[in-house]
Each structure stands twice: as structure tokens, then as C-alpha cells.
Design a protein around this motif. Structure first.
Motif, short mmCIF file in Angstrom:
data_model
loop_
_atom_site.label_atom_id
_atom_site.label_comp_id
_atom_site.label_asym_id
_atom_site.label_seq_id
_atom_site.Cartn_x
_atom_site.Cartn_y
_atom_site.Cartn_z
N UNK A 1 9.56 -4.11 -13.32
CA UNK A 1 8.37 -3.32 -13.60
C UNK A 1 7.80 -2.76 -12.30
N UNK A 2 7.09 -1.66 -12.45
CA UNK A 2 6.42 -1.03 -11.32
C UNK A 2 5.01 -0.68 -11.77
N UNK A 3 4.03 -1.04 -10.97
CA UNK A 3 2.63 -0.78 -11.30
C UNK A 3 1.98 -0.03 -10.15
N UNK A 4 1.38 1.12 -10.47
CA UNK A 4 0.75 1.97 -9.47
C UNK A 4 -0.72 2.15 -9.81
N UNK A 5 -1.58 1.81 -8.87
CA UNK A 5 -3.02 2.01 -9.06
C UNK A 5 -3.29 3.51 -9.08
N UNK A 6 -4.09 3.94 -10.07
CA UNK A 6 -4.43 5.36 -10.18
C UNK A 6 -5.93 5.52 -10.42
N UNK B 1 0.85 -1.19 0.00
CA UNK B 1 0.00 0.00 0.00
C UNK B 1 0.88 1.23 0.00
N UNK B 2 0.66 2.11 -0.97
CA UNK B 2 1.36 3.38 -1.02
C UNK B 2 0.79 4.29 0.07
N UNK B 3 -0.55 4.31 0.14
CA UNK B 3 -1.28 5.00 1.21
C UNK B 3 -2.57 4.23 1.42
N UNK B 4 -3.52 4.81 2.15
CA UNK B 4 -4.74 4.08 2.49
C UNK B 4 -5.59 3.73 1.28
N UNK B 5 -5.48 4.47 0.19
CA UNK B 5 -6.32 4.24 -0.98
C UNK B 5 -5.58 3.69 -2.19
N UNK B 6 -4.25 3.70 -2.16
CA UNK B 6 -3.47 3.39 -3.36
C UNK B 6 -2.60 2.17 -3.13
N UNK B 7 -2.67 1.23 -4.09
CA UNK B 7 -1.85 0.03 -4.05
C UNK B 7 -0.81 0.08 -5.17
N UNK B 8 0.29 -0.64 -4.95
CA UNK B 8 1.35 -0.70 -5.96
C UNK B 8 1.96 -2.09 -5.95
N UNK B 9 2.63 -2.41 -7.06
CA UNK B 9 3.35 -3.67 -7.19
C UNK B 9 4.70 -3.37 -7.81
N UNK B 10 5.75 -3.90 -7.19
CA UNK B 10 7.09 -3.81 -7.74
C UNK B 10 7.53 -5.23 -8.09
#
Length: 157
Positions: A87-92, A68-77
Motif C-alpha cells: 500500500x501507498x498513502x499520500x497526505x493531500x 517526506x515527499x516535500x516540506x509539506x507532504x508526508x507519505x507512507x509506503x
């Protein structure tokens, strides 16, 4: 009573074998090089690690760190076994998608079809946007380039 026990054991073992046979990613502990690379790049983040075999013969291993990047945002490295970021994937949110991509989606898909949106940066530092779409019971990734121009639609399993 003994028969009930054996039936229960058989059912449990069958269930576990069926789980292993699916494409589910199991939670793993990556090599130290991989953990170190993640901790250096994303200090203070707590990942859930999984592994996946890729390549022509499934002979390359990738480690995925979901966090979790923050409470609402997820990411995958995603790392290779040497700790090199692949690769890096950031939910937007939709509002962060380039305008031309938003227009394309509104023209071609119902709003409720959009299930997820991500900004993706690969190992070559190429930025794309991937939009997960569900249509007619199937799941697709609609891919846009860094400017929001349509690139390709990929059916996912």
C-alpha cells in the motif's frame, strides 16, 4: 541511597515495559529486499521504518516507510517481508479530495473535525481516499472511492 537507586531502576523498567505493551510501532531496520524495493521506487528519500504484524493470527509482518515527499507532504509506503509494495498513502490537502467527498464531509462533519486526508493505493492498484475525523473523543477513518463516493466509516482505536 541504595533504596532510591532501586526505586529509580524499578520505575524506569516499569515505564519501558509499559511502552512495549502499547501498540506503539518501534523503529526498525527492514530486510535488504525491503530497503532495496523502497530505494528503487523512491530514490533519494530517507524513510523512518517501523514494523507491524497483521493477518488473522498476527503472523504476517509489514514494514512501513514514512518519509517526506516535500516540506509539506508526508507519505507512507508499506511492504511485506519480500519487498512487495502492499500500500501507498499520500497526505493531500482538502482541495485535492474529489468534489463529492468534500460535499459529503461538509454536510456531515464540522470543518475542525477533519484531522488528516490521504490518497491510498493498495496492492491491487485500487485508489481510495481516507479522511481522519475526530468526533466525540473518538477517531474515525471516513473512506471514499476513487470518484469521491462515500464507502464506509471505520472507528479507530
Amino acid at each position: 541511597m541504595k533504596n532510591v537507586f532501586f526505586i529509580a531502576v524499578f520505575l524506569c523498567s516499569s515505564f519501558l515495559m509499559a511502552q512495549e505493551g502499547t501498540n506503539m510501532k518501534k523503529v526498525v531496520t527492514p530486510p535488504e529486499k525491503v530497503k532495496f524495493a523502497f530505494e528503487k521506487e523512491y530514490p533519494g528519500k530517507t524513510p523512518v521504518w517501523s514494523e507491524e504484524y497483521v493477518g488473522d493470527d498476527n503472523d504476517e509482518i509489514r514494514y512501513e516507510a514514512k518519509y517526506n515527499v516535500d516540506q509539506k507532504t508526508k507519505a507512507t509506503a508499506i511492504y511485506d517481508n519480500l519487498g512487495v509494495l502492499k500500500a501507498y498513502e499520500l497526505q493531500i490537502p482538502l482541495s485535492k479530495l474529489p468534489q463529492s467527498a468534500q460535499i459529503y464531509l461538509k454536510k456531515n462533519y464540522a470543518a475542525k473535525a477533519v484531522k488528516e486526508i490521504a490518497l491510498v493505493v493498495d496492492y491491487k492498484k485500487t485508489t481510495t481516499y481516507e479522511v481522519g475525523i475526530q468526533k466525540d473523543g473518538k477517531f474515525y477513518d471516513v473512506v471514499f472511492d476513487k470518484d469521491g463516493d462515500f464507502n464506509v466509516t471505520i472507528e479507530k482505536n
